[in-house]
Design an enzyme around this catalytic site. Structure first.
Site, PDB file in Angstrom:
ATOM      1  N   HIS A 138     -13.779 -12.354  33.420  1.00 15.11           N
ATOM      2  CA  HIS A 138     -13.747 -13.777  32.952  1.00 15.11           C
ATOM      3  C   HIS A 138     -13.710 -13.846  31.484  1.00 15.11           C
ATOM      4  CE1 HIS A 138     -14.256 -16.329  36.523  1.00 15.11           C
ATOM      5  NE2 HIS A 138     -14.634 -14.927  37.017  1.00 15.11           N
TER       6      HIS A 138
ATOM      7  N   ASP B 156     -12.814 -15.747  23.109  1.00 18.38           N
ATOM      8  CA  ASP B 156     -13.277 -16.316  24.416  1.00 18.38           C
ATOM      9  C   ASP B 156     -12.225 -15.848  25.252  1.00 18.38           C
ATOM     10  OD1 ASP B 156     -14.741 -18.033  26.192  1.00 18.38           O
ATOM     11  OD2 ASP B 156     -14.770 -19.855  24.557  1.00 18.38           O
TER      12      ASP B 156
HETATM   13  P1  ADQ Z   1     -18.166 -19.679  29.488  1.00 12.55           P
HETATM   14  O1  ADQ Z   1     -18.538 -18.850  28.249  1.00 12.55           O
HETATM   15  O2  ADQ Z   1     -19.622 -20.447  29.984  1.00 12.55           O
HETATM   16  O3  ADQ Z   1     -17.468 -18.991  30.555  1.00 12.55           O
HETATM   17  P2  ADQ Z   1     -16.234 -22.066  29.206  1.00 12.55           P
HETATM   18  O4  ADQ Z   1     -14.822 -21.493  29.604  1.00 12.55           O
HETATM   19  O5  ADQ Z   1     -16.169 -22.907  28.005  1.00 12.55           O
HETATM   20  O6  ADQ Z   1     -17.256 -21.071  28.750  1.00 12.55           O
HETATM   21  O7  ADQ Z   1     -17.016 -22.832  30.268  1.00 12.55           O
HETATM   22  C1  ADQ Z   1     -18.207 -23.458  30.281  1.00 12.55           C
HETATM   23  C2  ADQ Z   1     -18.351 -24.549  31.155  1.00 12.55           C
HETATM   24  O8  ADQ Z   1     -19.661 -25.018  31.200  1.00 12.55           O
HETATM   25  C3  ADQ Z   1     -17.341 -25.580  31.222  1.00 12.55           C
HETATM   26  O9  ADQ Z   1     -16.861 -26.199  32.410  1.00 12.55           O
HETATM   27  C4  ADQ Z   1     -18.338 -26.849  30.475  1.00 12.55           C
HETATM   28  O10 ADQ Z   1     -17.970 -27.970  30.881  1.00 12.55           O
HETATM   29  C5  ADQ Z   1     -19.711 -26.528  30.806  1.00 12.55           C
HETATM   30  N1  ADQ Z   1     -20.479 -26.860  29.787  1.00 12.55           N
HETATM   31  C6  ADQ Z   1     -20.671 -26.454  28.688  1.00 12.55           C
HETATM   32  N2  ADQ Z   1     -21.669 -26.976  27.972  1.00 12.55           N
HETATM   33  C7  ADQ Z   1     -21.974 -28.104  28.617  1.00 12.55           C
HETATM   34  C8  ADQ Z   1     -22.622 -29.172  28.175  1.00 12.55           C
HETATM   35  N3  ADQ Z   1     -23.421 -29.405  27.270  1.00 12.55           N
HETATM   36  N4  ADQ Z   1     -22.877 -30.075  29.649  1.00 12.55           N
HETATM   37  C9  ADQ Z   1     -22.495 -29.853  30.449  1.00 12.55           C
HETATM   38  N5  ADQ Z   1     -21.371 -28.721  30.943  1.00 12.55           N
HETATM   39  C10 ADQ Z   1     -21.243 -28.061  29.883  1.00 12.55           C
HETATM   40  C11 ADQ Z   1     -16.887 -17.917  31.052  1.00 12.55           C
HETATM   41  C12 ADQ Z   1     -15.829 -17.395  29.540  1.00 12.55           C
HETATM   42  C13 ADQ Z   1     -14.702 -18.016  29.359  1.00 12.55           C
HETATM   43  C14 ADQ Z   1     -14.054 -18.492  30.741  1.00 12.55           C
HETATM   44  C15 ADQ Z   1     -15.019 -18.665  31.911  1.00 12.55           C
HETATM   45  C16 ADQ Z   1     -14.195 -18.958  33.069  1.00 12.55           C
HETATM   46  O11 ADQ Z   1     -16.744 -16.868  28.494  1.00 12.55           O
HETATM   47  O12 ADQ Z   1     -14.125 -17.604  28.433  1.00 12.55           O
HETATM   48  O13 ADQ Z   1     -13.209 -19.542  30.474  1.00 12.55           O
HETATM   49  O14 ADQ Z   1     -16.134 -17.905  31.929  1.00 12.55           O
HETATM   50  O15 ADQ Z   1     -13.521 -17.817  33.418  1.00 12.55           O
END
Ligand code: ADQ
Length: 455
Positions: free
Chosen positions: A156, A364
């Site tokens: 991921h 990311d």
């Molecule tokens: P993350 O590093 O956690 O995931 P991301 O892909 O942005 O990063 O996903 C974060 C998730 O958490 C999103 O669904 C978002 O809505 C939720 N989230 C974040 N802050 C929030 C808040 N304040 N309130 C509610 N929800 C919140 C890892 C990898 C990424 C990859 C994903 C999926 O680092 O690059 O996209 O896995 O494969």
């Protein structure tokens, strides 16, 4: 057809998947298709000797099977090797990486224990799909236990170029263990190419064709499978009661002002301090925005047991205070910094009420916030996504305004462009991205990988 076994560090939920996000929705969907088990850590730490039993939760043909880990496992495997060694290195932060022998030993020990337990539930036709950097070596460990099932792996987070990855002590053993998989998936073409470059340069590997590579005596499929969200589901959230309430609350505070939104877990890879500085630069270079544009940053803390994480929260509070002190007026606060999570429907409301989604990670794998922001927009009056070139999402979301998050002045100028973008152009860009996201949603992502895994 055998069952599917999905392995990931955090497991579930099986019900209320909408609350948890697109990944849970997609995984439960594909598990339902063939029946299966979702296996991983329970999230609990227990005393040595008592972690032996699975906790089982079942919903129709899908089972959640989890194990506790010990305090030492937590410190060495999870907070140690996974989050203090691998996470920083794979995000290009050699300066933050800690190399500690017990971390690595704990990592292998937990992988091996999980592999041993997984093996007890295997039937010959089952397919195994292992997720993420917590479990790189599990496939190799299963093979050495004699497991011949099809095993796939999806990473991921980013896979950096060979110059970075070779800084990891015993990197060769780690990569070699990955060749035990039949299919290895990455978020982006860039990451996929880095991995193949490593195999060719460091391990005498050979490119067979577009998607097949030969190394360490094994031929494996290596491809990019960009993860999607449940686009249709998320696009419906702003119209729910919770979504509408959130939009209403924000609009009543904003009035005619515009809002820029940032949503992240607090993590140094997300570039949040850079984002605050770019917003400050917007107010400096384009003073007409003073009093008229604000930044809402929502960021729940994560991994606060790792020092780099608690430091960054303090840094952000300090920065926000400084910028607000400099620019605030009696009726306008430039930066609102909220340190907690929001329910998903309320989050969709936040996105919808914001003219700009500002997503500026320094690295990311994908970044799902970028996709959620696009999905939540009103197609008749959509906001603009300003997106870091270093997010995997930038390969797909080409109609966003792409920026270099390190270039403060450039980000500020792009924010200004986005704020002034005419409606026709906003609609055009949004429409193109939304359509692509409807086609490439989370379910398609999972089905694509599983189709290749099935051979
Ligand atoms: P993350 O590093 O956690 O995931 P991301 O892909 O942005 O990063 O996903 C974060 C998730 O958490 C999103 O669904 C978002 O809505 C939720 N989230 C974040 N802050 C929030 C808040 N304040 N309130 C509610 N929800 C919140 C890892 C990898 C990424 C990859 C994903 C999926 O680092 O690059 O996209 O896995 O494969």
């Amino acid at each position: 057809m055998g069952k599917l076994i999905v392995v990931s560090n955090r497991v579930g939920p099986l019900k209320d998947t909408g609350k948890a996000g697109g990944l849970a929705v997609a995984l439960v969907d594909v598990l339902r298709d063939r029946g299966g088990v979702w296996f991983g850590w329970s999230g609990q730490v227990s005393e040595e000797g008592t972690f032996g039993d699975f906790k089982i939760e079942r919903s129709r043909n899908v089972e959640m099977a989890t194990l506790d880990i010990t305090k030492a496992d937590y410190e060495e495997f999870y907070a140690g090797y996974a989050n203090r060694t691998l996470w920083p290195i794979l995000h290009y932060r050699l300066d933050l990486a800690e190399f500690d022998r017990p971390f690595e030993q704990g990592y292998r020990r937990v992988n091996e224990r999980f592999a041993t337990r997984l093996r007890t539930m295997l039937d010959p036709d089952d397919m195994i799909w292992i997720h993420d950097y917590h479990f790189f070596p599990m496939g190799g460990q299963l093979r050495s236990m004699g497991v011949e099932n099809r095993i796939g792996f999806f990473l991921h987070i980013p896979f950096p170029n060979p110059d970075i990855i070779t800084a990891l002590p015993r990197h060769a053993a780690l990569v070699r263990s990955m060749l035990a998989y039949d299919v290895i998936g990455f978020q982006s073409q860039r990451d996929r190419n880095h991995f193949v470059e490593y195999l060719v340069q460091e391990a005498g590997g050979e490119r067979i064709d577009e998607s097949r590579v030969m190394a360490f005596g094994r031929e494996v499929t290596v491809k990019a499978y960009p993860i999607g969200i449940d686009t249709e589901g998320f696009a419906a959230f702003p119209a729910t009661v919770e979504g509408r309430r959130q939009i209403q609350r924000i609009r009543s505070v904003l009035g005619p002002r515009k809002q820029i939104v940032g949503v992240d877990r607090i993590d140094y890879s997300k570039g949040i301090p850079h984002r605050f500085r770019a917003f400050e630069r917007l107010l400096e270079d384009y003073p007409e925005n003073r009093g008229g544009v604000s930044l809402l940053q929502v960021a729940p803390p994560s991994r606060s047991e790792v020092m780099a994480y608690s430091e960054i929260q303090r840094e952000l509070e300090h920065l926000a205070g400084q910028i607000n002190g400099r620019f605030a007026d009696v009726d306008w606060t430039p930066i609102r910094f909220i340190v907690r999570g929001f329910p998903r429907k309320a989050l969709a409301g936040l996105y919808r009420a914001s003219r700009i989604g500002l997503v500026t990670p320094l690295r990311d794998g994908m970044n799902l916030v970028a996709k959620e922001y696009v999905a939540a927009q009103d197609p008749e009056d959509p906001g603009v996504l300003v997106l870091s070139r270093f997010a995997g999402a930038a390969e797909e979301l080409r109609e966003s305004v792409i920026v270099n998050p390190y270039a403060t002045e450039e980000v500020a100028a792009s924010l200004q462009t986005a704020l002034q973008m005419p409606i026709d152009e906003r609609k055009h860009r949004h429409g193109a991205m939304f359509e692509r996201m409807m086609r490439n949603d989370a379910r398609k992502w999972a089905n694509d990988i599983l189709a290749d895994l099935a051979g």
